[in-house]
Structure formats: C-alpha cells, structure tokens
Design a protein around this motif. Structure first.
Motif, PDB file in Angstrom:
ATOM      1  N   SER A  38       0.870  -1.166   0.000  1.00  0.00           N
ATOM      2  CA  SER A  38       0.000   0.000   0.000  1.00  0.00           C
ATOM      3  C   SER A  38       0.912   1.222   0.000  1.00  0.00           C
ATOM      4  O   SER A  38       2.135   1.091   0.071  1.00  0.00           O
ATOM      5  N   ARG A  39       0.319   2.389  -0.012  1.00  0.00           N
ATOM      6  CA  ARG A  39       1.148   3.591   0.027  1.00  0.00           C
ATOM      7  C   ARG A  39       1.847   3.755   1.372  1.00  0.00           C
ATOM      8  O   ARG A  39       2.760   4.557   1.520  1.00  0.00           O
ATOM      9  N   ASN A  83      -1.282   1.149   9.421  1.00  0.00           N
ATOM     10  CA  ASN A  83      -1.877   1.939   8.336  1.00  0.00           C
ATOM     11  C   ASN A  83      -2.104   1.108   7.084  1.00  0.00           C
ATOM     12  O   ASN A  83      -3.122   1.258   6.408  1.00  0.00           O
ATOM     13  N   SER A  84      -1.174   0.213   6.770  1.00  0.00           N
ATOM     14  CA  SER A  84      -1.346  -0.676   5.613  1.00  0.00           C
ATOM     15  C   SER A  84      -2.526  -1.607   5.826  1.00  0.00           C
ATOM     16  O   SER A  84      -3.314  -1.862   4.906  1.00  0.00           O
ATOM     17  N   ALA A  85      -2.678  -2.118   7.056  1.00  0.00           N
ATOM     18  CA  ALA A  85      -3.803  -3.003   7.377  1.00  0.00           C
ATOM     19  C   ALA A  85      -5.130  -2.256   7.265  1.00  0.00           C
ATOM     20  O   ALA A  85      -6.105  -2.781   6.713  1.00  0.00           O
TER      21      ALA A  85
END
Length: 123
Positions: A38-39, A83-85
């Motif tokens: 992800s970003r 944050n990716s989760a």
C-alpha cells in the motif's frame, strides 16, 4: 560485494516468509495474500484465523544477530503496518471490517535449522 549482500538479505527474507506461511498453515490458518503493498508499506502475510483477519509481519534473522527478530519491529514499522492493514480492510470490506489481529512470526536461522516463534496479538 554490496549487491551479493543485498541479494542474500532478500533471499533470507523470502525464505522466512515461505517458512512462516507453511508454519501458519500447519497451525490452521489460511493464507489469503502475501507481500501486499500500500502507500504506507507492505504486509508480509495476510491470513484468516476463523473469522479473524490476521496481518503478519515476518522477521528473519541469522542466529546470533545482535538485535532479535521481535525487537526489530520498531514503532515506525508498527505504524506503517497498522496503516497498511487499515487501507487493506477499507478496500476489501468497506465500512464493515471483520475482527483483525496483528501477529509476528520471528525466525532465527542457524545453518539449515530454523527456530520459529509465533507471537499473537503483538499490537
């Protein structure tokens, strides 16, 4: 010299992720995805444990490393992981996410022997 060291590190990481996935499968988890980017960063493995989606960080170290695999999961890494989760859950489930958990699989490799430690709910 520099390139071979990077390649060795990447190979060890990939080997660790394969070991972790096999270990988790043997313990009843279904692997849903690996290396999800992800970003915010990357999630090594995403698995299903009953109704719970599990976000797994795999840390692989050579035996005798000064910093243990578990200790290498820094607050910055935890923030990126979280944050990716959250990004993954939003994309996959919208506003109705399932229960989730953050686990770590820490692997120490000593020659051909691998010591695997599964830490549940680390965050």
């Amino acid at each position: 010299m520099l390139f071979s060291k990077i390649a060795e590190h990447l190979q060890r990481g990939q080997h660790g992720e394969r070991l972790a996935a096999g270990y988790l499968r043997k313990h009843g988890l279904a692997i849903l995805a690996n290396n999800v980017r992800s970003r915010y960063g990357e999630i090594d493995l995403i698995a299903q444990d009953g109704d719970t989606v599990v976000f797994i960080e795999v840390r692989t170290r050579k035996a005798g490393n000064q910093v243990s695999a578990a200790a290498s999961i820094t607050p910055t890494k935890q923030r990126k992981w979280h944050n990716s989760a959250a990004d993954y859950l939003q994309k996959q489930f919208g506003n109705n996410p399932p229960p989730c958990r953050f686990d770590a699989v820490c692997i120490e490799i000593d020659g051909r022997k691998a010591d695997i430690q599964w830490l549940k709910g680390v965050m």
